[in-house]
Write a protein that holds these residues in place. Structure first.
Motif, PDB file in Angstrom:
ATOM      1  N   HIS A 174      32.623  33.421  49.539  1.00 52.09           N
ATOM      2  CA  HIS A 174      31.524  33.787  48.663  1.00 52.09           C
ATOM      3  C   HIS A 174      31.059  35.234  48.851  1.00 52.09           C
ATOM      4  CE1 HIS A 174      31.314  29.582  47.631  1.00 52.09           C
ATOM      5  NE2 HIS A 174      31.208  29.273  48.899  1.00 52.09           N
ATOM      6  N   TYR A 175      32.036  36.152  48.859  1.00 55.69           N
ATOM      7  CA  TYR A 175      31.660  37.567  48.862  1.00 55.69           C
ATOM      8  C   TYR A 175      30.915  37.880  47.566  1.00 55.69           C
ATOM      9  CZ  TYR A 175      34.567  38.698  52.910  1.00 55.69           C
ATOM     10  OH  TYR A 175      35.107  38.773  54.165  1.00 55.69           O
ATOM     11  N   LYS A 176      30.004  38.804  47.641  1.00 51.12           N
ATOM     12  CA  LYS A 176      29.255  39.198  46.455  1.00 51.12           C
ATOM     13  C   LYS A 176      29.839  40.456  45.805  1.00 51.12           C
ATOM     14  CE  LYS A 176      26.425  35.801  46.878  1.00 51.12           C
ATOM     15  NZ  LYS A 176      26.520  34.656  45.938  1.00 51.12           N
ATOM     16  N   ALA A 177      30.381  41.365  46.590  1.00 53.16           N
ATOM     17  CA  ALA A 177      30.959  42.597  46.044  1.00 53.16           C
ATOM     18  C   ALA A 177      32.406  42.330  45.623  1.00 53.16           C
ATOM     19  CB  ALA A 177      30.878  43.725  47.070  1.00 53.16           C
ATOM     20  N   TYR A 178      32.558  41.482  44.621  1.00 50.79           N
ATOM     21  CA  TYR A 178      33.888  41.011  44.254  1.00 50.79           C
ATOM     22  C   TYR A 178      34.771  42.143  43.739  1.00 50.79           C
ATOM     23  CZ  TYR A 178      31.488  36.528  44.420  1.00 50.79           C
ATOM     24  OH  TYR A 178      30.753  35.454  44.814  1.00 50.79           O
ATOM     25  N   LEU A 179      34.217  42.984  42.877  1.00 50.57           N
ATOM     26  CA  LEU A 179      35.027  44.047  42.289  1.00 50.57           C
ATOM     27  C   LEU A 179      35.450  45.056  43.346  1.00 50.57           C
ATOM     28  CD1 LEU A 179      36.245  45.065  39.696  1.00 50.57           C
ATOM     29  CD2 LEU A 179      34.146  46.345  39.256  1.00 50.57           C
ATOM     30  N   TRP A 219      39.272  49.761  36.779  1.00 51.03           N
ATOM     31  CA  TRP A 219      40.544  49.220  36.292  1.00 51.03           C
ATOM     32  C   TRP A 219      41.749  49.991  36.805  1.00 51.03           C
ATOM     33  CZ3 TRP A 219      36.636  51.279  33.309  1.00 51.03           C
ATOM     34  CH2 TRP A 219      36.824  52.599  32.882  1.00 51.03           C
ATOM     35  N   THR A 220      41.544  51.217  37.309  1.00 45.65           N
ATOM     36  CA  THR A 220      42.678  52.061  37.706  1.00 45.65           C
ATOM     37  C   THR A 220      43.539  51.432  38.801  1.00 45.65           C
ATOM     38  OG1 THR A 220      41.522  54.081  37.034  1.00 45.65           O
ATOM     39  CG2 THR A 220      43.352  54.332  38.583  1.00 45.65           C
ATOM     40  N   PRO A 221      42.976  50.915  39.917  1.00 37.63           N
ATOM     41  CA  PRO A 221      43.839  50.292  40.929  1.00 37.63           C
ATOM     42  C   PRO A 221      44.640  49.116  40.385  1.00 37.63           C
ATOM     43  CG  PRO A 221      41.641  50.705  41.819  1.00 37.63           C
ATOM     44  CD  PRO A 221      41.567  50.944  40.357  1.00 37.63           C
ATOM     45  N   TRP A 263      40.894  41.875  36.591  1.00 31.49           N
ATOM     46  CA  TRP A 263      39.833  42.781  37.042  1.00 31.49           C
ATOM     47  C   TRP A 263      38.555  42.546  36.231  1.00 31.49           C
ATOM     48  CZ3 TRP A 263      36.516  46.346  35.157  1.00 31.49           C
ATOM     49  CH2 TRP A 263      36.771  46.927  33.898  1.00 31.49           C
ATOM     50  N   VAL A 264      38.712  42.159  34.954  1.00 27.76           N
ATOM     51  CA  VAL A 264      37.539  41.830  34.141  1.00 27.76           C
ATOM     52  C   VAL A 264      36.862  40.583  34.699  1.00 27.76           C
ATOM     53  CG1 VAL A 264      36.730  41.200  31.839  1.00 27.76           C
ATOM     54  CG2 VAL A 264      38.608  42.851  32.097  1.00 27.76           C
ATOM     55  N   ILE A 265      37.657  39.584  35.049  1.00 27.03           N
ATOM     56  CA  ILE A 265      37.107  38.338  35.582  1.00 27.03           C
ATOM     57  C   ILE A 265      36.430  38.575  36.924  1.00 27.03           C
ATOM     58  CG2 ILE A 265      37.732  36.058  36.476  1.00 27.03           C
ATOM     59  CD1 ILE A 265      39.959  36.017  34.324  1.00 27.03           C
TER      60      ILE A 265
END
Length: 232
Positions: free
Chosen positions: A27-32, A122-124, A170-172
């Protein structure tokens, strides 16, 4: 496939698994941010593998030119989403120069083209998607299937969808708080047109240009002894 290439594939699978596990169970919060770090970590072994090779200056210049051509190829088609020759050039690099070279061309093309089209989270993911496209083309280049035009077209068509699915992730991940099955399905359904356009454009460029491109690239490779296949 050599041991080193199997190792790189295993590392990629493990790191992707860690990303999924970290999201589902911890349950990490900084998912992106987490996803970008993991994607970057996935690419490190490939760049390291290339760095360990005995690569000459002319070979680096050749790959840089391939990546630049692939990157610039996106710009004139910016108004036509998913229709561009970038994927075709990356596939050609993998087929002629091998898996590591294909990965390098794909990853570098993504980050360079985004200097013109815009960098972002989105670059990576683009670097990973196009890098894996070039790598798999290189890994499969000696199969009888990939030596036929239909095989190359099928590969390009399939990767048009795989690349789109990678970009959907990456959007999800960036909107994980709103994650529901309907949301995920909606993301993938909304990308069908763009993925299809990408797949069809790959087939078009392969049918029209692959024979001449491979002939030219192999002539350069043979004449100057560049990026010859090395034992794994």
């Amino acid at each position: 496939m050599g041991r080193s290439r199997k190792y790189l594939l295993i590392v990629s699978v493990i790191l992707l698994a860690l990303l999924v596990i970290s999201i589902v169970f911890f349950h990490y919060k900084a998912y992106l941010l987490l996803s970008m770090i993991v994607i970057a970590a996935i690419m490190i072994p490939f760049f390291a593998r290339f760095e360990w090779r005995d690569v000459g200056g002319r070979e680096v210049v050749l790959l840089a030119m391939m990546a630049a051509i692939a990157a610039v190829g996106r710009v004139p088609f910016a108004g036509l989403p998913s229709i561009q020759p970038t994927s075709f050039i990356i596939i050609m690099a993998g087929l002629v120069f091998g898996a590591e070279s294909g990965f390098i061309v794909g990853a570098v093309a993504a980050i360079v083209s985004n200097f013109f089209l815009g960098q972002g989270p989105w670059t990576p993911w683009q670097m990973y998607g196009w890098g894996m496209m070039g790598m798999t083309a290189g890994l499969l280049r000696n199969t009888s299937w990939m030596k036929t035009l239909w095989g190359k077209c099928t590969f390009g068509f399939i990767w048009g969808y795989i690349f789109g699915w990678i970009m959907n992730m990456w959007v999800i991940v960036g909107n994980i708080e709103a994650l529901t099955w309907s949301y995920v399905v909606g993301i993938f359904v909304s990308s069908v047109y763009f993925d299809l356009a990408h797949a069809i454009s790959n087939v078009f460029f392969i049918v029209v240009f692959s024979a001449s491109w491979m002939k030219i690239l192999r002539r350069i490779q043979g004449k100057y002894g560049l990026l010859q296949e090395q034992p794994g």
